[in-house]
Each structure stands twice: as structure tokens, then as C-alpha cells.
Scaffold this motif. Structure first.
Motif, PDB file in Angstrom:
ATOM      1  N   SER A   1       4.489 -15.893  33.551  1.00 60.09           N
ATOM      2  CA  SER A   1       5.510 -15.377  34.459  1.00 60.09           C
ATOM      3  C   SER A   1       6.384 -16.298  35.130  1.00 60.09           C
TER       4      SER A   1
ATOM      5  N   GLN B   1       9.065 -15.805  31.548  1.00 60.50           N
ATOM      6  CA  GLN B   1       9.681 -14.734  32.157  1.00 60.50           C
ATOM      7  C   GLN B   1      10.948 -15.135  32.923  1.00 60.50           C
TER       8      GLN B   1
ATOM      9  N   GLN C   1      13.671 -16.101  31.206  1.00 60.34           N
ATOM     10  CA  GLN C   1      14.144 -15.064  30.149  1.00 60.34           C
ATOM     11  C   GLN C   1      14.112 -15.581  28.772  1.00 60.34           C
TER      12      GLN C   1
ATOM     13  N   ASP D   1       9.684 -14.121  23.530  1.00 56.62           N
ATOM     14  CA  ASP D   1       8.242 -14.193  23.357  1.00 56.62           C
ATOM     15  C   ASP D   1       8.115 -15.382  22.132  1.00 56.62           C
TER      16      ASP D   1
END
Length: 186
Positions: free
Chosen positions: A105, A109, A112, A115
Motif C-alpha cells: 500500500s 499503490q 501509483q 503491478d
């Protein structure tokens, strides 16, 4: 020459420094466990890693980030301009399985990142039992590329998986550079 900044993050005592040392062929501090304070930056060059004629290779910066959350105030500075994140954990410790969700996170994340810019490593310490079948990861971690590493059992397999990951990062950098050049031209 391209330059790629890769963060090695994860819980304390998961093997981040051992893997970073192995990949950069550094012998620094390999004798006993010493917690990383803040960050260590290891640099090394891989000639012709991208497999095409653009550039002579890539200079990698491996940012070995301390796993202690007391360094959380430094994380934004560590994340700045990073191109990839390697999350390392010990699969034998249930607390690590929970903690890697927080690392994902914060470092993937929040930046941004795609993956594909993240690699998840279940690092098996020397003499530990291997159970690759019963490792269940929560979403979204189960979408990430996961490799099991044991430098005692299969060091060259680990190195080859990293080379594949680094090549994917270089491809993203090349694509970004090409887009930037095209936007200047047009």
C-alpha cells in the motif's frame, strides 16, 4: 546509459540486505544480521541488459530500505523517482504476511506504480523448511509476480528471476523515454 532506482522493502529480518548484496555482488556485512538503519544504496552496472542498441546498459541503484517502521517519516524521500519495488518477506512468519500488505500500500499503490513494477519475494533463510504450496496471499498481493528465493539452494535461479524483473523495468523506462522524445518532436 539508463539509470533505474529499485527499492527493496519489507519487514525487518526478511532478507532484503542479503538479496541486495547478492545481486550487486557486494560482500558488505554478510557475516551476521545487522538491521539496516534508514537506507543503504548499492550501485552496479549491467551492460547491455536491455537487449537492443539503445544505450550501453543500465546502472541500477538498489535502495535497501530498513524494515523498521520508525523510519516511516523518511519513506516519501525514499520513494521519490523510484522505478520499481521489491517486497521481501519471510514466508514462515505469519506477521510478515500481514505486514507486506502495508508495504504494498505505501510503496506501490501510493506511488501509483504498475503491478509489473513490483516483485514479491518469499525469502527462505538457510536451513528453513520450504512450503511453496500453502502460501496464500490476500488481494491485491496475489496478482503480483511471486518468486521463492533461497540463496543456499538455487542462487542462480534467483539471479535469473531478478534479471527478468530488471529487464521489464528497463523496457518500461525505454518506453517512457521514447514517448517523451516523441512528444518533444511533435
Amino acid at each position: 546509459m539508463l539509470k533505474a532506482k529499485i527499492l527493496f522493502v519489507g519487514p525487518s529480518e526478511s532478507g532484503k540486505s542479503v538479496l541486495a548484496n547478492f545481486l550487486s555482488e557486494s560482500t558488505e556485512g554478510i557475516s551476521s544480521y545487522v538491521p539496516t538503519q534508514g537506507v543503504r544504496i548499492l550501485e552496479y552496472e549491467k551492460p547491455n541488459t536491455n537487449g537492443n542498441s539503445k544505450g550501453a546498459g543500465c546502472r541500477f541503484e538498489l535502495w535497501d530500505c530498513g524494515g523498521d517502521q520508525k523510519f516511516e517519516t523518511c519513506w516519501p524521500a525514499l520513494m521519490k523517482d523510484s522505478h520499481g519495488v521489491v517486497i521481501v518477506f519471510n514466508p514462515e512468519l505469519p506477521s510478515h504476511l500481514k505486514e507486506i500488505e502495508m508495504w504494498y500500500s505505501c510503496f506501490v499503490q501510493q506511488q501509483q506504480l504498475l503491478d509489473s513494477q513490483c516483485l514479491l519475494i518469499a525469502h527462505h533463510k538457510p536451513g528453513s523448511a520450504w512450503d511453496t504450496e500453502n502460501l496464500s496471499l490476500a488481494s491485491p498481493l496475489n496478482r503480483l509476480k511471486l518468486i521463492h528465493s533461497s540463496l543456499e539452494e538455487d542462487p542462480e535461479d534467483v539471479r535469473m528471476e531478478f534479471v527478468k524483473y530488471f529487464k521489464s523495468i528497463i523496457n518500461l523506462l525505454n518506453e517512457s523515454r521514447d514517448r517523451e522524445e516523441m512528444s518533444i518532436i511533435t
